[in-house]
Design a protein around this motif. Structure first.
Motif, short mmCIF file in Angstrom:
data_model
loop_
_atom_site.label_atom_id
_atom_site.label_comp_id
_atom_site.label_asym_id
_atom_site.label_seq_id
_atom_site.Cartn_x
_atom_site.Cartn_y
_atom_site.Cartn_z
N ALA A 18 0.80 -1.21 0.00
CA ALA A 18 0.00 0.00 0.00
C ALA A 18 0.83 1.26 0.00
O ALA A 18 0.41 2.29 -0.53
CB ALA A 18 -0.93 -0.01 1.22
N ALA A 19 2.01 1.20 0.60
CA ALA A 19 2.81 2.42 0.70
C ALA A 19 3.42 2.83 -0.62
O ALA A 19 3.99 3.90 -0.73
CB ALA A 19 3.93 2.22 1.73
N CYS A 20 3.32 1.99 -1.65
CA CYS A 20 3.93 2.33 -2.94
C CYS A 20 2.82 2.53 -3.95
O CYS A 20 2.13 1.60 -4.34
CB CYS A 20 4.87 1.21 -3.38
SG CYS A 20 5.70 1.55 -4.92
N ALA A 21 2.62 3.75 -4.38
CA ALA A 21 1.53 4.07 -5.28
C ALA A 21 1.87 3.67 -6.70
O ALA A 21 2.91 4.03 -7.22
CB ALA A 21 1.23 5.57 -5.23
N HIS A 22 0.99 2.90 -7.36
CA HIS A 22 1.16 2.58 -8.76
C HIS A 22 -0.17 2.08 -9.29
O HIS A 22 -1.07 1.74 -8.56
CB HIS A 22 2.27 1.55 -8.97
CG HIS A 22 1.95 0.21 -8.40
ND1 HIS A 22 2.05 -0.05 -7.05
CD2 HIS A 22 1.55 -0.94 -8.99
CE1 HIS A 22 1.72 -1.31 -6.83
NE2 HIS A 22 1.41 -1.86 -7.98
N ALA A 23 -0.25 2.00 -10.62
CA ALA A 23 -1.50 1.65 -11.26
C ALA A 23 -1.60 0.15 -11.51
O ALA A 23 -0.59 -0.53 -11.68
CB ALA A 23 -1.62 2.39 -12.60
N HIS A 48 5.11 3.19 -10.98
CA HIS A 48 5.70 2.52 -9.84
C HIS A 48 6.58 3.45 -9.02
O HIS A 48 7.42 2.99 -8.23
CB HIS A 48 6.48 1.30 -10.31
CG HIS A 48 5.63 0.32 -11.06
ND1 HIS A 48 4.61 -0.38 -10.46
CD2 HIS A 48 5.60 -0.02 -12.38
CE1 HIS A 48 4.01 -1.13 -11.37
NE2 HIS A 48 4.59 -0.94 -12.53
N ASN A 49 6.38 4.76 -9.19
CA ASN A 49 7.05 5.71 -8.30
C ASN A 49 6.79 5.34 -6.84
O ASN A 49 5.69 4.88 -6.49
CB ASN A 49 6.57 7.13 -8.56
CG ASN A 49 7.13 7.73 -9.83
OD1 ASN A 49 8.07 7.20 -10.42
ND2 ASN A 49 6.55 8.83 -10.27
N VAL A 50 7.77 5.54 -6.01
CA VAL A 50 7.65 5.19 -4.59
C VAL A 50 7.08 6.39 -3.83
O VAL A 50 7.65 7.49 -3.88
CB VAL A 50 9.02 4.80 -4.00
CG1 VAL A 50 8.90 4.53 -2.50
CG2 VAL A 50 9.58 3.59 -4.73
N THR A 51 5.97 6.19 -3.15
CA THR A 51 5.36 7.24 -2.33
C THR A 51 5.19 6.72 -0.91
O THR A 51 4.62 5.64 -0.70
CB THR A 51 4.00 7.68 -2.90
OG1 THR A 51 4.20 8.27 -4.19
CG2 THR A 51 3.34 8.70 -1.97
N GLN A 52 5.69 7.47 0.05
CA GLN A 52 5.54 7.11 1.46
C GLN A 52 4.97 8.31 2.22
O GLN A 52 5.40 9.44 2.00
CB GLN A 52 6.89 6.70 2.07
CG GLN A 52 7.51 5.49 1.39
CD GLN A 52 8.66 4.90 2.17
OE1 GLN A 52 8.48 3.99 2.98
NE2 GLN A 52 9.85 5.40 1.93
N THR A 53 4.01 8.04 3.07
CA THR A 53 3.37 9.10 3.85
C THR A 53 3.70 9.02 5.33
O THR A 53 3.14 9.77 6.13
CB THR A 53 1.85 9.05 3.65
OG1 THR A 53 1.37 7.76 4.02
CG2 THR A 53 1.48 9.32 2.20
N ALA A 54 4.59 8.13 5.68
CA ALA A 54 5.04 8.00 7.07
C ALA A 54 6.40 7.32 7.04
O ALA A 54 6.79 6.72 6.04
CB ALA A 54 4.05 7.19 7.90
N VAL A 171 7.41 17.12 13.48
CA VAL A 171 7.23 16.78 12.07
C VAL A 171 5.84 16.20 11.87
O VAL A 171 5.40 15.33 12.62
CB VAL A 171 8.30 15.77 11.60
CG1 VAL A 171 8.04 15.34 10.15
CG2 VAL A 171 9.70 16.37 11.74
N ALA A 172 5.13 16.67 10.85
CA ALA A 172 3.78 16.17 10.56
C ALA A 172 3.53 16.25 9.05
O ALA A 172 4.31 16.84 8.29
CB ALA A 172 2.74 16.99 11.31
N ASP A 173 2.42 15.63 8.63
CA ASP A 173 1.93 15.73 7.25
C ASP A 173 3.01 15.33 6.23
O ASP A 173 3.20 15.99 5.21
CB ASP A 173 1.43 17.14 6.95
CG ASP A 173 0.36 17.59 7.91
OD1 ASP A 173 -0.49 16.76 8.28
OD2 ASP A 173 0.37 18.77 8.32
#
Length: 761
Positions: A18-23, A48-54, A171-173
Motif C-alpha cells: 500500500a505504501a507504494c503508489a502505482h496503477a 511505480h514511483n515510490v510514495t511514502q506518507t510515514a 514533524v507532521a503531514d
C-alpha cells in the motif's frame, strides 16, 4: 510437512504494497500475446514511483549513480537516523571509499593461511578458519576479515537556526515521492506547523548530492542544514559510522558560500566540497552549517572524491536536468517488460518489483567494483563483495540492454589477474583462481566456508559471454580474451584426475553451503557449470580464429558426471543417501539437524536453470524439482533462490510454477515499498519483541518484523533484485532453444510485452 504448494496458492492473492503508489494493469483478454504497440516507457516506470506518507523504519529511500549511494529519510536528507532500524543506517557510501584499521602486527595474507591435505596433491594453503574461535588464537583472522572495509563519507541533515538537531515530534503531514523517471526525491512535510519541501538528487557523473530546500522557516532563520563527517567504528557492520572518533578534517579552501575539506581517517583520505546559496561555516571540528543568504530557499550541494576534482561543483540548478537526462536515458535505452492487459492478480506486483529492481541495481550494482550484497545501503561482511554473487547482481544488465553497466565492474578482474594467477600457482594449478569474499585488493578473506567455494571460478567467462552476446562485437573478444583464457585454464587444471575421471574436490563446498569441505566432491551444479564455461571458452577461441585448447577438451571429456540416484539428481556425488534422509520425518519437518541437508540453496537445480547443462536429463530434473518442492525446508532459503527456481521451472516448460516461485510467500521474499527484500534467518531465540536503540544509550522494545523464531540480519539483499531481473528476462525474452513469445510465462492470464531483452544462454 514443509510443502510449498499452500504457500504459493496464498501468494497468488498478494496485492501491491500500500505504501507504494502505482496503477493496476488494464484488464484484457486472459491470453498471453505479443502486442505490437511499443511500450510507453515513461508510463511503465512512473506508475511505480515510490510514495511514502510515514516513516517506514525498514525502508529509507536510496539515490545514487552506481558509484555513490545516498540513503535518505522521510525529510529527503539524513535528519532523523534514530527513526530507522539499526539495520537501515542513513549512509553515504561510494565504490572507492575503503578504509583499513592500523596493522601494527603487519599481518599479510600468509598470516591467515593453514595447510589442508588435498587428496592426490598433498598439503595446500587455504584461508580456512575451522571455527570462529580460531580468531582467539590467531588474531590475524580478525584483521584480515575486517580489512579493508567500506565506510560512510558523510551525513547531511536539516537543523534549526543554531545548527542543532530538529525535534521529530514537530514533524507532521509527511509525503515523499521518488520519481523514478528523473531520479528525483521530493519530500514534503510540516515542521512546527510550517511547510517544508526538500528536493534531493544525486549527480550522474560526480559523487555529489544536491538538495533544494524551501520553507518560510528558512527566511525566519529557523531552518538550516549541517554536513557532518564521521570516523569509522570498529564494529563496521551494518553501520560503519563513528561519531566519537572522527579522524581529521582540514580546510583546503574557503569562500563565503563554499568550503573544501580533506578528510583523513588513519591512512585513508578523501576530499569533500560543500556549496550553498548563502554561507558555509564551521559548526565544530568535523561539521559545517549551510545557511541561506535570504529568502525561503536553501540550495546545497555536497560532493565526495578521492582527490580534488578538476571540475567545478555544479549547482542544484545544473544537477536537476543532468540527473533527469541520465535516468531518462537509462529507462529508454535498456530493455523493458510491461504486463498491461494481464488478468493474473499478481501481474502489477511483479511489474513493480521489476521496475524497482532495475532502479536499485543501477544505484547499487553498476559501479567500478562487483557489488556487495547490501550494495551501498549498509555493510555486511565488512562491505566486501562476494564474487559468487556477481552474476546474480549484474548478469541481467547485459541481457536487458545495459551491458555497459556490467562492463564497469569487469576491469576489476583484469586488474587482479596477477593476484588470481598467484593464488592458482600456490595450489599448483594453472590459470586464475578467484577469491570468494574480497575487497578491491583481491585477497581472499579467512572464513569457515569462503576458501572452498568454487562456483565463482567460471563467472568471468559467463559475464564476458553475456557482454559479447549483447552486440557480438570483435572488440569484446579482444578485451576479455585474457580473462576468459586464464579462467578456463583454472577450470581445466584444478579438478583432480583420478583413474581417468576428473573430480571437483575435495576440498569443496558447493553453492549450497552446508557441506563438509573435506569430504564433498562433484556438486551437480558445479560439474555442469565448469563444463559449460569450458565449452564457452572454446567457442571464444574459435570466434577469434584460434584452435581449440586440447587441455580444455580433455577436461570436457573427463569431468565427473552429475550424480544421480533412483532417477533424482543428488546435490553432490558424496551424498548418495541425500534423498532418503531428506524424506525422513525428522528432516521434512525441520531440517536443522546436522544430517539434514535439505535446506539452504537447492543449487543443484541451477544445472538446468542458471545454465542449460549439456548432460542434464530434462525429465530427471523435473522429478528432482518436484522432490525439492516436497522435501525442502524452504524456511531456510535466500532471496535469489526463488528466481533461480523460476528459471529452472521455465526451462522445464512449467511457466505456472515459474511464476509461483517468484511469489513464494517466505521471509526472504518479502518486497518492501522501495523494492528491497530483507535477509532473515531462523533463530529459535528470537521473540515477538526485539530490542532497539532508544538514543542516549537507552533501549526500547519493538515488534519483530519477521515474528518469533526469526532474526532479521539485513534490511536489503540485492542479489534478490538482480536474480529477479535475470529470471524475468529469461521468462520474457526466452533462452537459446526456446520457442514462442515469452516462453516462461503462462499463456492464461498474462499479457507480456517485451522490448530490448536478449535471450539467455
Amino acid at each position: 510437512m514443509l510443502r510449498l504448494r499452500p504457500l504459493l496458492l496464498a501468494a497468488t492473492l498478494l496485492v501491491p504494497i500500500a505504501a507504494c503508489a502505482h496503477a493496476e494493469p488494464t484488464p484484457a483478454a486472459a491470453v498471453a500475446q505479443a502486442p505490437t504497440a511499443r511500450i510507453d516507457r515513461q508510463a511503465l516506470v512512473t506508475r511505480h514511483n515510490v510514495t511514502q506518507t510515514a516513516v517506514d523504519r525498514h525502508a529509507p529511500v536510496m539515490l545514487g549513480n552506481g558509484d555513490i549511494g545516498f540513503t535518505a529519510d522521510i525529510t529527503g536528507l539524513q535528519t532523523f537516523p534514530e527513526q530507522y532500524s539499526e539495520l537501515a543506517p542513513l549512509l553515504t557510501m561510494a565504490q572507492w571509499a575503503w578504509h583499513s584499521f592500523p596493522n601494527p602486527e603487519r599481518y599479510t595474507e600468509q598470516s591467515g593461511l593453514i595447510n589442508v591435505e588435498v587428496p592426490g596433491r598433498g598439503p595446500q594453503p587455504y584461508a580456512w578458519m575451522k571455527s570462529w574461535s580460531d580468531a582467539e588464537t590467531n588474531p590475524a583472522y580478525t584483521w584480515l576479515r575486517a580489512n579493508p572495509h567500506r565506510f560512510s563519507l558523510g551525513r547531511i541533515a536539516l537543523t534549526d537556526g543554531e545548527g542543532q538537531a530538529l525535534d521529530f515530534s514537530k514533524v507532521a503531514d509527511t509525503r515523499q515521492t521518488l520519481d523514478l523517471w528523473t531520479g528525483t526525491l521530493t519530500s514534503r512535510f510540516t515542521y512546527d506547523g510550517a511547510p517544508v519541501e526538500v528536493v534531493t538528487r544525486v549527480h550522474p557523473a560526480l559523487d555529489a548530492v544536491a538538495a533544494d530546500i524551501r520553507s518560510p522557516l528558512i527566511a525566519d532563520g529557523r531552518l538550516t542544514a549541517v554536513v557532518r563527517y564521521p570516523g569509522v567504528a570498529p564494529a563496521i557492520n551494518p553501520d560503519p559510522s563513528n561519531w566519537t572518533e572522527r579522524g581529521r578534517t582540514d580546510v583546503l579552501a574557503r569562500s563565503a558560500d563554499a568550503v573544501t575539506v580533506r578528510r583523513t581517517i588513519d591512512e585513508t583520505a578523501y576530499v569533500s566540497r560543500i556549496a550553498a546559496n548563502g554561507s558555509v561555516t564551521a559548526a565544530g571540528a568535523h561539521d559545517f552549517q549551510a545557511v541561506a543568504a535570504s529568502g525561503d530557499r536553501l540550495s546545497l550541494t555536497v560532493d565526495y572524491a578521492q582527490a580534488q576534482p578538476a571540475v567545478a561543483l555544479p549547482s542544484t540548478a545544473e544537477t536537476g536536468p543532468a540527473t533527469a537526462d541520465h535516468w531518462r536515458d537509462f529507462w529508454t535505452r535498456g530493455g523493458a517488460v510491461d504486463f498491461t492487459g494481464s488478468t493474473d492478480p499478481r501481474a502489477a506486483e511483479l511489474e513493480r518489483r521489476v521496475v524497482l529492481s532495475q532502479y536499485l541495481s543501477a544505484v547499487n550494482g553498476a559501479g567500478e567494483l562487483p557489488p556487495q550484497e547490501e550494495g551501498l545501503f549498509s555493510n555486511s561482511w565488512f562491505g566486501k563483495f562476494h564474487l559468487e554473487m556477481h552474476p546474480w547482481h549484474q548478469a541481467w544488465q547485459a541481457m536487458w540492454g545495459h551491458a555497459d553497466l556490467l562492463e564497469r565492474s569487469l576491469p576489476w578482474y583484469l586488474g587482479n589477474l596477477d593476484n588470481a594467477r598467484a593464488e592458482a600457482a600456490r595450489h599448483g594449478v594453472k590459470g586464475a583462481w578467484w577469491p570468494k569474499m574480497t575487497g578491491p585488493e583481491g585477497r581472499n578473506s579467512p572464513s569457515l566456508v569462503s576458501p572452498f567455494i568454487m562456483w565463482q571460478q567460471p563467472h568471468p567467462i559467463l559475464l564476458a559471454e553475456l557482454v559479447w552476446r549483447a552486440d557480438k562485437d570483435r572488440a569484446t573478444l579482444d578485451r576479455y580474451a585474457e580473462l576468459v583464457e586464464a579462467s578456463a585454464d583454472l577450470l581445466a587444471s584444478w579438478p583432480l584426475d583420478r583413474n581417468g575421471r576428473m573430480d571437483l574436490g575435495p576440498p569443496m563446498i558447493p553453492a549450497q553451503e552446508n557441506y563438509d569441505p573435506l569430504t564433498t566432491a562433484n556438486p551437480t551444479f558445479e560439474v555442469e557449470y565448469f563444463r559449460w564455461a569450458l565449452s564457452t571458452a572454446q567457442a571464444w577461441r574459435e570466434r577469434r580464429g584460434l584452435a581449440r585448447n586440447p587441455d580444455w577438451d580433455r577436461a570436457l571429456a573427463r569431468i565427473a558426471p552429475p550424480a544421480m540416484k533412483d532417477g533424482l539428481y543428488l546435490p553432490t556425488d558424496s551424498t548418495p543417501d541425500f534423498w532418503d534422509i531428506a524424506g525422513s520425518d525428522a528432516c521434512r519437518e525441520h531440517a536443522s539437524a546436522p544430517q539434514c541437508k535439505n535446506r539452504d540453496h537447492p543449487s543443484f537445480l541451477m544445472a538446468y536453470g542458471f545454465i542449460a547443462g549439456q548432460r542434464i536429463d530434462r525429465e530427471a530434473m523435473r522429478r528432482t524439482f518436484e522432490a525439492v518442492e516436497t522435501n525442502w525446508d524452504i524456511r531456510q532459503t535466500w532471496g535469489w533462490d526463488f528466481p533461480m527456481m523460476a528459471m529452472t521451472a521455465a526451462r522445464l516448460g512449467e511457466p505456472e510454477k515459474a511464476v509461483d516461485w517468484l511469489f513464494a510467500d517466505l521471509k526472504n521474499n518479502q518486497w518492501g515499498p522501495t523494492g528491497m527484500t530483507p535477509r532473515v534467518h531462523l533463530d529459535e531465540h528470537a521473540d515477538e519483541l526485539v530490542p532497539v536503540s532508544a538514543g542516549a544509550g537507552g533501549v526500547a522494545m519493538t515488534v519483530n518484523p519477521d515474528g518469533a523464531g526469526y532474526r532479521r540480519a539485513a534490511e536489503t539483499y540485492f542479489p534478490s533484485n538482480g536474480s529477479l531481473l535475470w529470471a524475468v528476462g529469461l521468462m520474457a525474452g526466452g533462452w537459446d532453444g526456446s520457442t514462442g513469445h515469452a516462453p516462461g510465462f503462462p499463456k492464461d492470464g498474462w499479457t507480456v510485452r517485451v522490448e530490448g531483452i536478449k535471450p539467455a544462454p
